[in-house]
Design an enzyme around this catalytic site. Structure first.
Site, PDB file in Angstrom:
ATOM      1  N   HIS A  27      50.778  46.956  31.575  1.00  0.00           N
ATOM      2  CA  HIS A  27      49.327  46.881  31.525  1.00  0.00           C
ATOM      3  C   HIS A  27      48.749  48.296  31.547  1.00  0.00           C
ATOM      4  O   HIS A  27      47.813  48.644  30.745  1.00  0.00           O
ATOM      5  CB  HIS A  27      48.744  45.779  32.606  1.00  0.00           C
ATOM      6  CG  HIS A  27      47.371  45.626  32.428  1.00  0.00           C
ATOM      7  ND1 HIS A  27      46.756  44.540  31.813  1.00  0.00           N
ATOM      8  CD2 HIS A  27      46.462  46.265  33.043  1.00  0.00           C
ATOM      9  CE1 HIS A  27      45.253  44.599  31.962  1.00  0.00           C
ATOM     10  NE2 HIS A  27      45.196  45.785  32.699  1.00  0.00           N
ATOM     11  N   GLU A  28      49.029  48.681  32.736  1.00  0.00           N
ATOM     12  CA  GLU A  28      48.502  50.170  33.314  1.00  0.00           C
ATOM     13  C   GLU A  28      48.894  51.326  32.107  1.00  0.00           C
ATOM     14  O   GLU A  28      47.968  52.145  31.647  1.00  0.00           O
ATOM     15  CB  GLU A  28      48.634  50.706  34.510  1.00  0.00           C
ATOM     16  CG  GLU A  28      48.072  49.676  35.736  1.00  0.00           C
ATOM     17  CD  GLU A  28      46.504  49.436  35.496  1.00  0.00           C
ATOM     18  OE1 GLU A  28      46.009  50.402  35.024  1.00  0.00           O
ATOM     19  OE2 GLU A  28      46.186  48.388  36.152  1.00  0.00           O
ATOM     20  N   HIS A  31      46.459  51.190  29.059  1.00  0.00           N
ATOM     21  CA  HIS A  31      45.268  51.944  29.296  1.00  0.00           C
ATOM     22  C   HIS A  31      45.511  53.375  29.199  1.00  0.00           C
ATOM     23  O   HIS A  31      44.944  53.907  28.541  1.00  0.00           O
ATOM     24  CB  HIS A  31      44.722  51.877  30.758  1.00  0.00           C
ATOM     25  CG  HIS A  31      44.075  50.291  30.849  1.00  0.00           C
ATOM     26  ND1 HIS A  31      43.490  49.673  29.981  1.00  0.00           N
ATOM     27  CD2 HIS A  31      44.273  49.572  31.913  1.00  0.00           C
ATOM     28  CE1 HIS A  31      43.030  48.536  30.498  1.00  0.00           C
ATOM     29  NE2 HIS A  31      43.593  48.174  31.536  1.00  0.00           N
TER      30      HIS A  31
END
Length: 210
Positions: A27-28, A31
């Site tokens: 997820h990170e 980004h």
């Protein structure tokens, strides 16, 4: 999660923890990668352009997951002044939930393919189901447009300009408090997270391609 340890389900606890760490890390990374593509290398310079869990996992956030069932990873740093377009924040925010959707799609259908080919492994089945569900749950949760969640960057781009401005002001003042209240209500008994979990389980059928 602490309930799994208390009931002696150590293997399930370990598989759940591994699945969660993988999901948060991707997820990170999503980004960080999209921020880089949109002209901001802040995350890259901070060592966050990686799927290595050591770069993303926050010890306190992970401890909270174990103790109360809710936690967090370290937010990816960005500098909006480096973005190349007015919609860059939308794509950077959406990249995290999209990465969770992509990971769920790939891992779930890989598991379905293995099962159709005759592969059997109780532990493997538990892990793949957990990995897919956790990613879908993270996607759905992070799309809530409150506080610092990704949804609060995404929603304004789908609102008329005057409503987008009012929403941003509301979220800046009350968003974090509203999110914390929602979390507390979930911890003390309001079935918020149960509904999110049930919806994420429903999504498994929608992403089944095999």
């Amino acid at each position: 999660m602490i309930g799994l340890l208390q009931s002696g389900q150590y293997a399930v606890f370990a598989l759940l923890l591994i699945a969660l760490v993988i999901s948060l890390s991707f997820h990170e990374f999503g980004h960080a990668a999209v921020a880089k593509w949109h002209g901001d290398d802040t995350a890259q310079r901070a060592g966050r352009l990686t799927v290595n869990p050591l770069a993303h996992i926050d010890p306190v956030g992970m401890l909270m997951v174990i103790l109360v069932g809710f936690g967090y990873a370290k937010p990816v740093p960005t500098n909006p002044r480096n973005f190349r377009s007015r919609t860059s924040d939308l794509w950077v925010a959406a990249a995290g939930p999209f990465m969770n959707l992509l990971l769920a799609l790939v891992t779930w259908n890989f598991y379905l393919f293995l099962r159709a080919a005759g592969w059997e492994s109780p532990g493997g089945e538990i892990f793949f189901v957990l990995l897919a569900q956790i990613n879908l749950l993270l996607m759905v949760f992070n799309l809530i447009p409150l506080g610092p969640l990704d949804g609060h960057y995404i929603l304004p781009h789908f609102l008329p300009a005057h409503l987008a401005h009012r929403y941003r002001m509301f979220n800046a003042r009350y968003g974090t408090g509203a999110l914390l209240a929602l979390i507390v209500l979930g911890i003390v008994g309001l079935p918020v997270f149960r509904y999110l979990a049930e919806f994420s389980y429903l999504l498994l059928g929608w992403i089944s391609l095999v």
